[in-house]
Design a protein around this motif. Structure first.
Motif, short mmCIF file in Angstrom:
data_model
loop_
_atom_site.label_atom_id
_atom_site.label_comp_id
_atom_site.label_asym_id
_atom_site.label_seq_id
_atom_site.Cartn_x
_atom_site.Cartn_y
_atom_site.Cartn_z
N GLU A 158 -3.44 -0.54 15.93
CA GLU A 158 -4.35 -1.53 15.35
C GLU A 158 -3.54 -2.72 14.85
O GLU A 158 -2.75 -2.60 13.93
N ARG A 215 0.87 -1.18 0.00
CA ARG A 215 0.00 0.00 0.00
C ARG A 215 0.91 1.22 0.00
O ARG A 215 1.74 1.36 0.89
N MET A 238 0.80 -9.52 5.96
CA MET A 238 -0.54 -9.58 6.56
C MET A 238 -1.06 -11.01 6.50
O MET A 238 -0.79 -11.74 5.56
N MET A 281 5.75 -0.57 11.51
CA MET A 281 4.37 -0.35 11.98
C MET A 281 3.49 0.23 10.89
O MET A 281 2.32 -0.10 10.79
N ARG A 282 4.01 1.15 10.13
CA ARG A 282 3.27 1.64 8.97
C ARG A 282 4.23 1.63 7.79
O ARG A 282 4.86 2.62 7.46
N GLY A 283 4.35 0.45 7.20
CA GLY A 283 5.22 0.30 6.04
C GLY A 283 4.41 0.47 4.77
O GLY A 283 3.20 0.71 4.79
N HIS A 332 -8.11 -6.47 12.20
CA HIS A 332 -9.35 -5.81 11.81
C HIS A 332 -10.24 -6.87 11.17
O HIS A 332 -9.81 -7.56 10.25
N GLU A 341 1.35 4.03 1.15
CA GLU A 341 0.88 4.92 2.21
C GLU A 341 1.42 6.34 2.00
O GLU A 341 2.56 6.51 1.59
N ARG A 361 3.51 -5.65 11.42
CA ARG A 361 3.25 -4.58 12.39
C ARG A 361 3.31 -5.11 13.82
O ARG A 361 3.78 -4.41 14.73
P1 ATP Z 1 -4.74 1.34 9.16
O1 ATP Z 1 -5.99 2.03 9.62
O2 ATP Z 1 -3.69 1.19 10.23
O3 ATP Z 1 -4.19 1.90 7.88
P2 ATP Z 1 -6.29 -0.57 7.75
O4 ATP Z 1 -7.64 -0.42 8.33
O5 ATP Z 1 -5.97 0.06 6.45
O6 ATP Z 1 -5.18 -0.15 8.82
P3 ATP Z 1 -6.69 -3.37 7.12
O7 ATP Z 1 -6.98 -3.13 5.69
O8 ATP Z 1 -7.79 -3.77 8.01
O9 ATP Z 1 -5.91 -2.11 7.71
O10 ATP Z 1 -5.48 -4.40 7.23
C1 ATP Z 1 -5.39 -5.41 8.25
C2 ATP Z 1 -4.22 -5.18 9.17
O11 ATP Z 1 -3.01 -4.98 8.46
C3 ATP Z 1 -4.37 -3.92 10.02
O12 ATP Z 1 -5.13 -4.20 11.17
C4 ATP Z 1 -2.92 -3.62 10.38
O13 ATP Z 1 -2.53 -4.37 11.53
C5 ATP Z 1 -2.15 -4.11 9.18
N1 ATP Z 1 -1.74 -2.99 8.33
C6 ATP Z 1 -2.53 -2.20 7.57
N2 ATP Z 1 -1.81 -1.27 6.94
C7 ATP Z 1 -0.49 -1.47 7.31
C8 ATP Z 1 0.74 -0.84 6.98
N3 ATP Z 1 0.79 0.19 6.14
N4 ATP Z 1 1.87 -1.33 7.56
C9 ATP Z 1 1.83 -2.38 8.39
N5 ATP Z 1 0.69 -3.03 8.73
C10 ATP Z 1 -0.46 -2.59 8.20
#
Ligand code: ATP
Ligand code: MG
Length: 437
Positions: A280, A140, A157, A150-152, A283, A142, A320
């Motif tokens: 988080e 993604r 996943m 943590m936010r890569g 989810h 981001e 994460r």
């Molecule tokens: P966030 O609100 O943190 O962006 P999300 O709602 O987009 O998360 P989901 O699509 O539900 O995330 O993805 C499932 C899980 O993957 C999340 O609960 C989180 O733990 C992890 N995750 C999501 N985005 C990232 C990221 N950019 N880097 C690391 N882990 C991630």
């Protein structure tokens, strides 16, 4: 593993780019290295933790009846055109064109791919329910990759997808994942609180985020004070039984994310409400026929009619979690790994690499522990005792076994618990037995 041979590039200084403790410690402890913004290589020590986290996630998914598959990272855009999400998803999606000018993408999630698999393979209610999961890298793009893993942008996943013929079945599948998630995080020593959440781009009707409370969390969360003392379930649950009472029990205590919380309607009085930051780590979503309907994933029922499949999807941020675990388990000296995810159980320290007796005693302990199946990182290098202790504390292995000249002369070894700091001199054999799980 002998430290003299291990690839463990430690950093003495705090790296300037790391803003939070888990990122700093992962870099300093040689667990990861950044390749480009939000994209990391996992080095041997980090990969061991990632694999342990992954394995706990896998075991609990399997226990719940979900079945592991492996879907590709590169997906065809056409599937996303079928669901209608190709245009909606926006700039977070990495879009790629292959040599034949076909639109492809690096999967940010897998609803479309898995729905196509099930659509082509499942015809009848007799083939259902099913829950398929995989543990796979996602991409993604981001806006603000930060805080290390943590936010890569590229991250690991676990995502599971359930397929049922009706809403009651789909809710049971949702409940199973609720149980599996509580168990998964509890096994890692984490208190992850399920919170009513917004469904976001995945869409749907029912959703819970699992949040770990930590100062460095990215979102504001609210929960009933009682959560702080709650013993998040680790007990075994019969997945085939009615899980509704269980679901009600674990969702009755107030817990909500920022988007869902409204001070005006919150049932918990302000004095009983905790406002905190949350990370988080998981989810779960129930979204019915959002994908199955446009994509034509149908099943025939016993009466001959046909219905779109009722679906849910369930994510855990495996990479994460490694950062989140450190946020929840560290002190000023370094990481404090919970046993279940520690890269090694024991750090064996020979304080005198030049002393033949110490070397013999440490080598002996090393081979005995390994023979008994314990995972041992052996500090066999020539360095000062102070530096060795600092390294061991930084790495955060649950137990340290210290071999020094005085102890060797007396036939004892020192056992130190990293978390409590408690140290004990024990006869060599008793010390080894103590560390053999
Ligand atoms: P966030 O609100 O943190 O962006 P999300 O709602 O987009 O998360 P989901 O699509 O539900 O995330 O993805 C499932 C899980 O993957 C999340 O609960 C989180 O733990 C992890 N995750 C999501 N985005 C990232 C990221 N950019 N880097 C690391 N882990 C991630
Ligand atoms: Mg996101």
């Amino acid at each position: 593993m002998r430290l003299s041979q291990y690839f463990l590039p430690l950093l003495r200084e705090n790296p300037a780019e790391a803003q939070i403790v888990s990122h700093r410690l992962m870099l300093r402890a040689g667990m990861i290295r950044q390749s480009s913004a939000g994209i990391y290589s996992w080095l041997p020590l980090g990969l061991r933790v990632l694999a342990k986290v992954e394995q706990i996630v896998r075991e609990e998914q399997d226990r719940s009846g979900a079945q592991e598959i492996l879907m590709p990272t590169i997906q065809p855009a056409d599937l996303w055109r079928e669901s209608g999400r190709y245009d909606d998803y926006g700039a977070e999606m990495l879009r790629i064109r292959d040599r034949h000018e076909r639109d492809m993408l690096y999967g940010p999630t897998n609803e479309e791919v898995v729905t196509a698999i099930v659509r082509d393979a499942v015809r009848s209610y007799r083939d259902l329910p099913k829950n398929l999961y995989h543990i796979q890298w996602k991409f993604r793009d981001e806006v603000r990759p930060r805080f290390g893993v943590m936010r890569g942008r590229e991250f690991l996943m676990k995502d599971a997808y359930s397929f049922d013929i009706d809403q009651a079945g789909a809710k049971h599948s949702y409940n199973k994942m609720m149980v599996a998630y509580l168990r998964t995080f509890a096994r890692m020593g984490l208190k992850a609180i399920p919170m009513r959440a917004d469904t976001g781009p995945i869409g749907g009707d029912l959703s819970h985020e699992f949040q770990i409370l930590a100062d460095t969390g990215e979102s504001e969360v609210y929960c009933d004070k009682a959560w702080l003392d709650a013993d998040v379930l680790a007990a075994d649950v019969d997945y085939d039984s009615d899980l509704e009472p269980f679901y009600r029990e674990w969702t009755s205590r107030y817990a909500a994310t920022d988007e869902m919380h409204d001070a005006a309607t919150c049932p918990v009085p302000a004095t009983e409400l905790v406002t905190a930051r949350g990370i988080e780590v998981g989810h779960i979503f129930y979204f019915g026929a959002k994908y199955s309907k446009p994509m034509g994933a149908l099943a025939s029922l016993a009466d001959g009619s046909t219905v779109p499949l009722e679906m849910g999807s369930y994510g855990i941020g495996v990479s994460r979690l490694v950062g989140a675990l450190i946020e929840a388990n560290h002190d000023d000296s370094g990481i404090i790994w919970p046993e279940a995810v520690a890269p090694f159980r024991v750090g064996l320290v020979n304080l005198r690499a030049g002393d033949a007796k110490c070397v013999a005693a440490a080598d002996d302990a090393y081979s005995k522990l390994r023979a008994a199946g314990a995972e041992v990182l052996y500090e066999d290098r020539d360095d000062s005792p102070g530096a060795k202790f600092a390294t061991m504390d930084l790495l955060g292995l649950p137990w340290q076994l210290i071999v020094g000249p005085r102890g060797v002369a007396a036939g004892t070894l020192e056992v130190k618990n990293r978390r409590s700091g408690e140290r004990q001199n024990l006869p060599a054999e008793a010390a080894l037995n103590r560390l053999i799980a």
